[in-house]
Design a protein around this motif. Sequence first.
Motif, mmCIF file in Angstrom:
data_model
loop_
_atom_site.group_PDB
_atom_site.id
_atom_site.type_symbol
_atom_site.label_atom_id
_atom_site.label_comp_id
_atom_site.label_asym_id
_atom_site.label_seq_id
_atom_site.Cartn_x
_atom_site.Cartn_y
_atom_site.Cartn_z
ATOM 1 N N LYS A 1 0.686 -1.218 -0.023
ATOM 2 C CA LYS A 1 0.027 -0.197 -0.108
ATOM 3 C C LYS A 1 0.899 1.250 0.167
ATOM 4 O O LYS A 1 0.560 2.240 -0.797
ATOM 5 C CB LYS A 1 -0.950 -0.168 1.285
ATOM 6 N N LYS B 1 2.933 1.812 -3.344
ATOM 7 C CA LYS B 1 1.867 2.470 -4.283
ATOM 8 C C LYS B 1 1.607 3.977 -4.040
ATOM 9 O O LYS B 1 1.426 4.558 -4.971
ATOM 10 C CB LYS B 1 0.533 1.534 -4.409
ATOM 11 N N GLU C 1 5.355 5.935 -4.493
ATOM 12 C CA GLU C 1 5.875 5.845 -5.840
ATOM 13 C C GLU C 1 7.348 6.466 -5.881
ATOM 14 O O GLU C 1 8.366 5.591 -5.371
ATOM 15 C CB GLU C 1 4.993 6.811 -6.835
ATOM 16 N N GLN D 1 4.220 0.074 -9.111
ATOM 17 C CA GLN D 1 2.838 0.284 -8.723
ATOM 18 C C GLN D 1 1.570 -0.396 -9.162
ATOM 19 O O GLN D 1 0.702 -0.840 -8.249
ATOM 20 C CB GLN D 1 2.595 1.822 -9.084
ATOM 21 N N GLN D 2 1.739 -0.786 -10.171
ATOM 22 C CA GLN D 2 0.745 -1.892 -10.739
ATOM 23 C C GLN D 2 0.816 -3.034 -9.821
ATOM 24 O O GLN D 2 -0.152 -3.696 -9.571
ATOM 25 C CB GLN D 2 0.711 -2.214 -12.325
ATOM 26 N N GLN E 1 -0.767 -2.829 -6.458
ATOM 27 C CA GLN E 1 -2.087 -2.775 -6.656
ATOM 28 C C GLN E 1 -2.697 -4.444 -6.845
ATOM 29 O O GLN E 1 -3.370 -4.658 -6.123
ATOM 30 C CB GLN E 1 -2.520 -1.976 -7.809
ATOM 31 N N ARG E 2 -1.852 -5.076 -7.639
ATOM 32 C CA ARG E 2 -2.306 -6.586 -8.017
ATOM 33 C C ARG E 2 -2.356 -7.289 -6.385
ATOM 34 O O ARG E 2 -3.054 -8.204 -6.241
ATOM 35 C CB ARG E 2 -1.347 -7.153 -8.706
ATOM 36 N N MET F 1 -2.437 -5.967 -3.560
ATOM 37 C CA MET F 1 -3.318 -5.538 -2.472
ATOM 38 C C MET F 1 -4.574 -6.171 -2.880
ATOM 39 O O MET F 1 -5.458 -6.531 -2.057
ATOM 40 C CB MET F 1 -3.544 -3.941 -2.723
ATOM 41 N N ASP F 2 -5.074 -6.258 -4.208
ATOM 42 C CA ASP F 2 -6.401 -6.797 -4.523
ATOM 43 C C ASP F 2 -6.378 -8.258 -4.095
ATOM 44 O O ASP F 2 -7.551 -8.811 -3.807
ATOM 45 C CB ASP F 2 -6.513 -6.585 -6.127
#
Length: 462
Positions: free
Chosen positions: A120, A123, A126, A173-174, A177-178, A180-181
């Motif tokens: 988190k 992301k 950055e 960052q992507q 995010q993956r 985290m999902d």
Amino acid sequence: MRGRSFRPKESSLRETKIPCQSNEFVLELLRGVRLHFDRFIKDLKPSDLEKAQLGLGHSYSRAKVKFNVNRVDNMVIQAIFLLDTLDKDINTFSMRVREWYSWHFPELVKIISDNYLYAKIAKFVENKAELSEIHIPALADIVGDEDKAKEIVEAAKASMGQDLSPIDLINVQQFAQRVMDLSEYRKKLYEYLVTKMNDIAPNLASLIGEVVGARLISHAGSLSNLAKCPSSTLQILGAEKALFRALKTRGNTPKYGLIFHSSFIGRASARNKGRLARYLANKCSIASRIDCFSEMNTSIFGAKLREQVEERLDFYDKGIAPRKNVDVMKAAIESIGSQDADDGQKEEASVKKSKKRKSKGEAVNGEPMDEDKPTEVAANGDASVEPGTEKKKKKKKHKLAQEQQEDGVATEAVNGANGNDIEENRTAKKKKKDREELDGDVHMETEKKKKKKKKAKTEDDE
């Protein structure tokens, strides 16, 4: 076969009045008829019999599969497998995020240890060069601690990491995010597993926990298979390799398998771990059988069995004698009965409330009678209602209520003073009634005697 007697069953004779025979000879005859059925009927082909057998097999399998939708344990098995794979994937992916982002900001690994929080913050931050004191409140909301947020900002200012290109930062960052999902999906899946376990095996879940109970069910293959297992098999379920290795080398067999992940085994001392594992397996076997074969969906038995395991732990540590299993099961059955009674009372109360609401609705919707309509004839002859009539009615009602209360107090005082007189009058009335009854009985007896004498006289005259 000659010496056997073929006696018809009494029940069949009573119901159908047709004598019938049921023994090994008849079964053998029927088996021969089934075997050579295609020879007895001319138009029947062997292919037709195969089709009929196939259809029968399909219908039987469909009937076996048609269980209660809410109690299908296959969903629990799939969910626990997916949960285990998600745990592995999230761990590997989060380690990859840590390694990737540590090239840019290596100090962040020491400050934050949680994988989800690290992804988190990676992301959010950055580029570490753009991080300043303005971002401290937002970082404090993510981390939950303002001191840690300040520490992250100070570490970013004096960081030894290398700069990354904008494309590399976007990829990091992507990927964060993956991760985290996946972590959020894992939380939702765990909630789903908890709800399914409370539907399918509530007693096992309340005794040993949802995750360990689901692992036991998935390892056994189904809840019915787990219920059929003895407690000794359930104790070492998941430690088959160690068991067969011990049997091959003639060493010590394992004391526990998947049950080891329960909190009870961890709380027990090293000396009592095996004894507690055996006791816990016994209780898990009871709970799984209750869940599999009972129609009631309650977790009361599981809670009582958990209390028994807690008492056994206290017995091993402090020497306090636990309750007997019979007493605990009786208490569980009594609590279930009281719960059913409470549910019945609640249902009755809800039905009564609904009836009252319906009656009130009908009274509101229904038109009042002509006598109940508050109309006052004015001088012009039109019916007009004064605006202050409602207030006057309320005042009158209030006065009447006060007067009734005063009358009630006065009557109570009078009754208290004349209580003895009333009691005496009651006793006198009772005595009078008793006397009248006695007189009536005497009178009846005398009349009967007179009638008998008259009959005797008439007989003598004849």
